[in-house]
Motif scaffolding. Structure first.
Motif, short mmCIF file in Angstrom:
data_model
loop_
_atom_site.label_atom_id
_atom_site.label_comp_id
_atom_site.label_asym_id
_atom_site.label_seq_id
_atom_site.Cartn_x
_atom_site.Cartn_y
_atom_site.Cartn_z
N ASP A 102 0.85 -1.18 0.00
CA ASP A 102 0.00 0.00 0.00
C ASP A 102 0.89 1.24 0.00
N ARG A 661 -3.18 -1.62 -7.00
CA ARG A 661 -4.44 -0.97 -6.64
C ARG A 661 -5.26 -1.75 -5.62
N GLN A 662 -5.14 -3.06 -5.58
CA GLN A 662 -6.03 -3.88 -4.76
C GLN A 662 -5.29 -4.46 -3.56
N SER A 698 -9.65 -3.04 -0.22
CA SER A 698 -9.57 -1.70 -0.79
C SER A 698 -9.15 -1.78 -2.25
N TYR A 699 -9.73 -0.88 -3.02
CA TYR A 699 -9.36 -0.70 -4.43
C TYR A 699 -9.13 0.78 -4.63
N LYS A 700 -7.89 1.17 -4.92
CA LYS A 700 -7.53 2.57 -5.01
C LYS A 700 -6.99 2.90 -6.40
N THR A 705 -9.70 8.59 -5.13
CA THR A 705 -10.69 7.71 -5.74
C THR A 705 -10.44 6.29 -5.26
N ALA A 706 -11.34 5.82 -4.39
CA ALA A 706 -11.10 4.52 -3.77
C ALA A 706 -12.40 3.89 -3.30
N TYR A 708 -13.65 1.03 -0.33
CA TYR A 708 -13.33 0.21 0.83
C TYR A 708 -14.57 -0.59 1.22
#
Length: 741
Positions: A102, A661-662, A698-700, A705-706, A708
């Motif tokens: 992350d 991202r994930q 989480s996907y960011k 822009t994300a 959770y």
């Protein structure tokens, strides 16, 4: 002076101009043609016109020796962004440490970075780093903050990509000018820039594009001087972030009873950020979601009389937090628990740095201070909040500042205002701060501090601190004194102890052995004494420690302390010794241990006993994306021929980063406290145990822009509930979208 008048006075200083000294001896950063694609392969034709630099020096542990590995850097800019490309050669690419993580979690890997002092005043800078797989890390550097010069809470919007090659690795960075703050005007910029590479092997080698003398106490002052960026444009620099949070929680008080469901919550909100100039930022939030995505680290609250401190994690308060720091922590934003709205302005103009926050808190709490204990209590009314901070920098070595915090309710008020100063010359640094507070409390708050601090419902008082620090290559000395009146309160801060005077004198000696296995040795000792406002001795303490750095990035600290401490009307002798060690046997494993043993006070019994403590912590990387971490602490107090208490706390977790991202994060926390009633005159809870678990996906796309999604479950037992039972469970979904029109 009334609070709103002081707030206005503080902000009026902001427009004062401060001319910047022109720089004529730096390297020039050229303007590039458009067309660079950020993919980790700096082969685009536009790179051909970039300024080429080399990271040529090892500044740690070496003393400005030639860098052991070669790193070349290319720098250029377009109208809207700064571009940086690194080519990091490695003699054995198989040993490169690179993990999917992350954001702000890959600092132990190999990485390269660019540090930017955009105002070139040696005070505040940006640190942007990237590991070989493209994982970003960014921090704000505050050279004036001796307690925490690097703050990882800032998240800028910038692009990066990295790839490992047969000869090492290479990365590209695109840093939009809209992400940075710098002098307005559109002319040629003059920035301080440091190009760095972290090369962690048996030792952590830090390599730089410039030399850093070991006797320097200002890292930012040593950065290289660069000119360029003429006509840099920030665009509209407007960002709108709508949010939507949905959650549901259930609780119960005993095993076998039905679960009670709270109201299902679906909360929309919106955050707006706008920079009318490159040097100023305005933020607004309406119905913000200030919930935390991940749980706090569990702390063991036993044999401790003061309130526990937890780090702020909410984005609105994290961004620009360094603008509000001062020597006393008069702003602790977790005291603004549930705001309906928030407004913030931060900015710099020449020598002027300023910030202000306005909010309305629907669930404020008060930290009840004391001379020997503190605790939080809720304030059963809404409160209006205002904070203002201003600092004027006269040159690079002297600054004057002012700060004010104000909180008002129906029958409650707390107002704090004060001034501070900082002066630095070579190895010498002097800082000072003075504060005054005026408060008004309802009867239930007065009742909680009455026995220790009197029954004045409108207390007022002063707090001041002065410190001198000397630091050069081998020697260090520090001396400070602080005094806080019993009537002083800082309800928006974290000052849990009042009504005392404390003085400290300390010194240290450092030895460097660059070619030895154990390459750095530091010896430190200090003596301090604390008296209550009425002259009663509270503490007299002497401590000393030696710290050694060695192979496998190891660090070992041996520490000892002896003191006389006052508690519940009596003076006790305390002494203990401890060891703190950590090392990395390889790039995938870190191990740490802390052990302590000595004679300490059992505060619930007002008796001394033999306390032992053992903490084991560490982390393990499995493959590129899986990380495990743990922190387990156990302590025991023996006295009067038996064990008075035993306590254990564990924080265990893991994360699986599927791609940049994930991420899936799992956390388990638990504690157990066992007491022997025979060793206590007061009634105590003999057994308490709890545990909690949380899972968060989480996907960011970027920090704004994300998505959770998570769930948590908690259980406990005690003397009134002899069997462990589930007491709370919840689920939540949080969605945010960063829109830049």
């Amino acid at each position: 002076m009334k609070p709103h008048a002081l707030l206005a006075a503080l902000l009026l200083f902001a427009p004062l101009a401060h001319a910047q000294t022109p720089i004529t001896d730096g390297s020039h950063i050229p303007r590039l043609q458009d067309g660079i694609i950020i993919d980790g392969d700096p082969g685009d034709a536009a790179w051909a016109g970039a300024l080429e630099q080399e990271i040529a020096y090892e500044i740690q542990p070496g003393d400005n020796t030639p860098a052991p590995v070669k790193t070349t850097v290319r720098i250029g800019y377009t109208a809207d962004a700064l571009y940086v490309a690194f080519h990091a050669v490695d003699p054995d690419p198989s040993r490169i440490r690179a993990h999917l993580r992350d954001r702000d979690s890959a600092f132990d890997d190999d990485w390269v970075g660019v540090f930017l002092d955009t105002f070139n005043d040696h005070r505040r800078g940006y640190e942007l780093m990237i590991n070989p797989l493209g994982v970003q890390g960014d921090l704000i550097r505050d050279e004036t903050n001796t307690d925490n010069q690097e703050d990882a809470s800032w998240d800028g919007l910038w692009e990066s990509a990295g790839r490992i090659t047969e000869r090492g690795y290479q990365v590209e960075m695109r840093i939009p000018f809209s992400t940075l703050r710098f002098p307005a005007g559109g002319g040629e910029q003059h920035w301080g820039i440091s190009l760095l590479r972290n090369w962690p092997r048996d030792k952590r080698h830090l390599l730089a594009s410039h030399k850093v003398p070991r006797d320097s106490n200002c890292f930012q002052c040593e950065w290289g001087q660069y000119a360029g960026m003429a006509g840099a444009q920030q665009g509209r620099n407007l960002e709108i972030v709508p949010t939507l949070t949905a959650s549901k929680t259930q609780t119960r008080d005993a095993a076998g009873t039905p679960w009670r469901s709270g109201d299902a919550s679906v909360e929309p909100g919106i955050d707006v950020s706008w920079s009318p100039s490159p040097a100023m930022t305005l933020n607004a939030t309406l119905n913000p979601d200030f919930s935390q995505v991940e749980t706090d680290q569990l702390q063991l609250d036993i044999n401790n009389s003061f309130a526990l401190f937890y780090q702020e994690k909410r984005p609105f308060f994290l961004e620009g937090a360094d603008y509000f720091t001062s020597q006393f922590q008069v702003l602790y934003t977790r005291q603004i628990a549930d705001p309906d709205f928030g407004l913030r302005v931060t900015g710099r103009d020449g020598g002027n740095t300023y910030g202000a926050i306005i909010a309305r808190d629907a669930a404020p709490q008060v930290l009840i201070p004391g001379t020997q204990s503190s605790s939080f209590t809720p304030l059963d009314e809404d409160a209006n909040v205002a904070v203002a901070r201003y600092r004027y920098d006269l040159g690079t070595d002297f600054s004057l500042g002012a700060i004010g915090t104000f909180r008002q309710g129906d029958d409650y008020a707390n107002n704090v205002a004060g001034a501070d100063a900082r002066w630095r010359s070579g190895a010498h640094t002097v800082t000072a701060q003075f504060l005054h507070s005026q408060s008004e409390y309802p009867d239930d708050i007065v009742a909680q501090y009455r026995d220790d601090l009197g029954d004045d419902a409108t207390p007022s008082g002063d707090a001041w601190r002065a410190e001198y620090v000397f630091s050069n290559r081998n020697w260090g000395f520090n001396a400070w004194h602080e005094s806080i009146d019993p009537g002083f309160r800082a309800d928006l801060g974290f000052i849990g102890m009042v009504g005392y005077h404390k003085s400290l004198v300390g010194g240290e000696r450092t030895w460097y052995r660059d070619d030895a296995a154990f390459n750095k040795i530091n010896l430190y000792a200090d003596w301090d004494i604390t008296h209550r406002h009425d002259g009663q001795l509270l503490e007299r303490e002497f401590e000393a420690q030696v710290t050694v750095q060695g192979p496998m990035q190891s660090s070992v600290r041996l520490h000892g302390m002896t003191r006389v401490a006052y508690w519940q009307g009596l003076l006790f002798d305390e002494r203990y010794a401890d060891i703190n060690a950590n090392f990395r046997p390889n790039g995938s494993l870190e191990l740490g241990v802390y052990a302590q043993a000595g004679t300490l006070i059992d505060r619930d019994a007002s008796r001394t006993g033999q306390r032992t403590m053992l903490e084991l912590w560490g982390s393990a990387n499995i493959g590129r994306g899986l990380e495990l971490n743990w922190d387990i602490t156990r302590q025991r107090m023996r006295r009067d021929g038996g064990t008075a208490f035993e306590a254990t706390v564990a924080n265990v977790g893991g994360s699986w980063q599927f791609d940049p991202r994930q991420r899936l994060r799992l956390t388990l926390q638990g504690s157990e406290v066992m007491r022997n009633q025979a060793h206590y005159a007061m009634e105590v809870n003999e057994r308490a145990r709890d545990w909690a678990g949380q899972a968060v996906y989480s996907y960011k796309l970027n920090p704004r822009t994300a998505l959770y999604a998570g769930a948590s479950y908690g259980a406990f037992m005690d003397d009134d509930n002899l069997e462990m039972f589930g007491s709370t469970r919840s689920v939540f979904v949080k969605l945010s979208y960063g829109w830049q029109p």
